[in-house]
Design a protein around this motif. Structure first.
Motif, PDB file in Angstrom:
ATOM      1  N   VAL A 177       0.855  -1.183   0.000  1.00 52.89           N
ATOM      2  CA  VAL A 177       0.000   0.000   0.000  1.00 52.89           C
ATOM      3  C   VAL A 177       0.897   1.241   0.000  1.00 52.89           C
ATOM      4  CG1 VAL A 177      -1.770   1.322   1.213  1.00 52.89           C
ATOM      5  CG2 VAL A 177      -1.815  -1.177   1.285  1.00 52.89           C
ATOM      6  N   LEU A 178       0.719   2.105  -0.985  1.00 56.15           N
ATOM      7  CA  LEU A 178       1.409   3.387  -1.027  1.00 56.15           C
ATOM      8  C   LEU A 178       0.437   4.455  -0.541  1.00 56.15           C
ATOM      9  CD1 LEU A 178       3.638   5.406  -1.804  1.00 56.15           C
ATOM     10  CD2 LEU A 178       2.665   5.434  -4.125  1.00 56.15           C
ATOM     11  N   THR A 179       0.777   5.108   0.559  1.00 60.76           N
ATOM     12  CA  THR A 179      -0.041   6.195   1.089  1.00 60.76           C
ATOM     13  C   THR A 179       0.661   7.512   0.819  1.00 60.76           C
ATOM     14  OG1 THR A 179      -0.901   4.768   2.842  1.00 60.76           O
ATOM     15  CG2 THR A 179      -1.172   7.137   3.129  1.00 60.76           C
ATOM     16  N   ILE A 180      -0.013   8.399   0.100  1.00 60.82           N
ATOM     17  CA  ILE A 180       0.543   9.720  -0.224  1.00 60.82           C
ATOM     18  C   ILE A 180      -0.125  10.725   0.699  1.00 60.82           C
ATOM     19  CG2 ILE A 180       0.831  11.453  -2.022  1.00 60.82           C
ATOM     20  CD1 ILE A 180       0.585   9.174  -4.061  1.00 60.82           C
ATOM     21  N   SER A 181       0.664  11.324   1.604  1.00 61.66           N
ATOM     22  CA  SER A 181       0.098  12.147   2.662  1.00 61.66           C
ATOM     23  C   SER A 181       0.838  13.471   2.794  1.00 61.66           C
ATOM     24  CB  SER A 181       0.169  11.386   3.992  1.00 61.66           C
ATOM     25  OG  SER A 181      -0.306  12.168   5.058  1.00 61.66           O
ATOM     26  N   ASN A 182       0.073  14.543   3.055  1.00 63.80           N
ATOM     27  CA  ASN A 182       0.623  15.853   3.447  1.00 63.80           C
ATOM     28  C   ASN A 182       1.391  16.579   2.352  1.00 63.80           C
ATOM     29  OD1 ASN A 182      -0.417  15.442   6.036  1.00 63.80           O
ATOM     30  ND2 ASN A 182       1.459  14.431   6.715  1.00 63.80           N
ATOM     31  N   GLN A 183       1.312  16.129   1.112  1.00 62.12           N
ATOM     32  CA  GLN A 183       1.994  16.830   0.033  1.00 62.12           C
ATOM     33  C   GLN A 183       1.096  16.903  -1.195  1.00 62.12           C
ATOM     34  OE1 GLN A 183       4.621  18.579   0.021  1.00 62.12           O
ATOM     35  NE2 GLN A 183       5.535  18.038   2.006  1.00 62.12           N
ATOM     36  N   PHE A 184       1.530  17.688  -2.182  1.00 61.25           N
ATOM     37  CA  PHE A 184       0.748  17.857  -3.398  1.00 61.25           C
ATOM     38  C   PHE A 184       0.746  16.588  -4.242  1.00 61.25           C
ATOM     39  CE2 PHE A 184       1.616  22.308  -2.426  1.00 61.25           C
ATOM     40  CZ  PHE A 184       0.400  22.896  -2.731  1.00 61.25           C
ATOM     41  N   PHE A 185      -0.365  16.368  -4.889  1.00 63.94           N
ATOM     42  CA  PHE A 185      -0.480  15.319  -5.900  1.00 63.94           C
ATOM     43  C   PHE A 185      -1.046  16.014  -7.127  1.00 63.94           C
ATOM     44  CE2 PHE A 185      -2.283  11.647  -8.076  1.00 63.94           C
ATOM     45  CZ  PHE A 185      -1.327  10.669  -7.846  1.00 63.94           C
ATOM     46  N   LYS A 186      -0.197  16.331  -8.091  1.00 61.72           N
ATOM     47  CA  LYS A 186      -0.590  17.147  -9.238  1.00 61.72           C
ATOM     48  C   LYS A 186      -0.798  16.283 -10.479  1.00 61.72           C
ATOM     49  CE  LYS A 186       2.202  21.111  -7.731  1.00 61.72           C
ATOM     50  NZ  LYS A 186       3.261  22.068  -8.144  1.00 61.72           N
ATOM     51  N   ALA A 203      -4.034  10.548   0.585  1.00 62.61           N
ATOM     52  CA  ALA A 203      -4.540  11.151   1.811  1.00 62.61           C
ATOM     53  C   ALA A 203      -3.959  12.546   1.970  1.00 62.61           C
ATOM     54  CB  ALA A 203      -4.179  10.280   3.012  1.00 62.61           C
ATOM     55  N   THR A 204      -4.170  13.389   0.978  1.00 61.10           N
ATOM     56  CA  THR A 204      -3.639  14.741   1.014  1.00 61.10           C
ATOM     57  C   THR A 204      -4.733  15.747   0.694  1.00 61.10           C
ATOM     58  OG1 THR A 204      -2.076  16.291   0.007  1.00 61.10           O
ATOM     59  CG2 THR A 204      -2.878  14.487  -1.375  1.00 61.10           C
ATOM     60  N   GLN A 205      -4.651  16.905   1.329  1.00 62.42           N
ATOM     61  CA  GLN A 205      -5.602  17.975   1.028  1.00 62.42           C
ATOM     62  C   GLN A 205      -5.132  18.832  -0.133  1.00 62.42           C
ATOM     63  OE1 GLN A 205      -5.667  21.083   4.069  1.00 62.42           O
ATOM     64  NE2 GLN A 205      -3.777  20.258   4.933  1.00 62.42           N
ATOM     65  N   PHE A 206      -3.932  18.565  -0.627  1.00 58.78           N
ATOM     66  CA  PHE A 206      -3.351  19.380  -1.693  1.00 58.78           C
ATOM     67  C   PHE A 206      -3.424  18.631  -3.015  1.00 58.78           C
ATOM     68  CE2 PHE A 206      -0.935  20.464   2.201  1.00 58.78           C
ATOM     69  CZ  PHE A 206      -1.426  21.734   2.379  1.00 58.78           C
ATOM     70  N   LEU A 207      -4.616  18.314  -3.439  1.00 54.70           N
ATOM     71  CA  LEU A 207      -4.821  17.584  -4.681  1.00 54.70           C
ATOM     72  C   LEU A 207      -5.124  18.577  -5.800  1.00 54.70           C
ATOM     73  CD1 LEU A 207      -5.090  14.761  -5.991  1.00 54.70           C
ATOM     74  CD2 LEU A 207      -7.533  14.852  -5.423  1.00 54.70           C
ATOM     75  N   GLU A 208      -4.305  18.581  -6.838  1.00 57.53           N
ATOM     76  CA  GLU A 208      -4.486  19.508  -7.948  1.00 57.53           C
ATOM     77  C   GLU A 208      -4.722  18.727  -9.231  1.00 57.53           C
ATOM     78  OE1 GLU A 208      -1.277  22.199  -8.350  1.00 57.53           O
ATOM     79  OE2 GLU A 208      -1.599  23.181  -6.422  1.00 57.53           O
TER      80      GLU A 208
END
Length: 217
Positions: A177-186, A203-208
């Motif tokens: 499982v790869l969890t992407i957290s606390n950074q941008f996902f552009k 799991a990030t609030q910075f989804l662009e």
């Protein structure tokens, strides 16, 4: 040998070692392609001693990726380290300081150690395989046609995943499982493809993303 290496504009390092272990000194030449060659060893019994390679703000393409080398730069000018291979290789070294890593070639390079380079990574072709968060280093992971292979589960908190304007793939191994957290996902204007039997948790609030972006899951 020394005259030949001078013509190649090699740099020489004299490494002082502890006499207690029976090594008086080893002279190592570092060539422009990032390889190292032992020139002289006094009663050390070692076939080769490798020293960190200082890129000094230059762009260097490495053709011996399997060598367990440490890459650094002493210059304030950003350096570029290009791993170009069509083969599948394991890289047991590490990269630090103000360096950008660029992956080229159809092959796969598997990182095994922690990297702390600050300028991120560009996967323009082939595959980069990791099994822990610190192997990618901080900064931006830019996909320009290549693949990130996730071999084991981990949470990524320091890397910005950027598919903007290009295509890229994240392959997650079965059971991982790869969890992407606390950074941008552009993914603006880009194409993000997920492959493999494993899972990705964004799991990030910075989804662009934009209406021109495409996710293939």
């Amino acid at each position: 040998m020394f005259e030949n290496l001078t013509k190649k504009k090699c740099r020489y390092f004299l490494t002082a070692l502890f006499a207690a272990v029976g090594i008086s000194y080893v002279a190592v030449a570092e060539t422009a392609n990032g390889n190292a060659e032992t020139l002289q060893c006094d009663v050390c019994g070692l076939d080769q001693l490798t020293a960190p390679i200082d890129l000094e703000g230059a762009s260097v393409t490495v053709d011996d990726i399997s060598a367990d080398r440490q890459y650094v730069t002493s210059s304030e000018t950003p350096a570029v380290l290009v791993f170009d291979t069509d083969d599948d290789v394991a890289f047991g070294g590490s990269v630090h300081d103000n360096i950008l890593i660029v992956k080229k070639g159809e092959g796969k390079i598997a990182f095994a150690k922690e990297n702390s380079h600050t300028l991120g990574m560009i996967i323009s072709n082939g595959t980069v395989s990791v099994s822990a968060e610190n192997q990618l280093g901080p900064g931006t992971l830019t996909f320009a046609g290549g693949t990130l292979d996730v071999a084991q589960s981990f949470t990524q908190t320091e890397v910005i995943f950027d598919f903007t304007g290009d295509v890229g793939t994240i392959n997650v191994a079965e059971g991982a499982v790869l969890t992407i957290s606390n950074q941008f996902f552009k993914t603006e204007n880009g194409v993000f493809t997920k492959t493999g039997a494993g899972e990705i948790v964004v799991a990030t609030q910075f989804l662009e993303f934009s209406n021109k972006a495409r996710w293939v899951i």
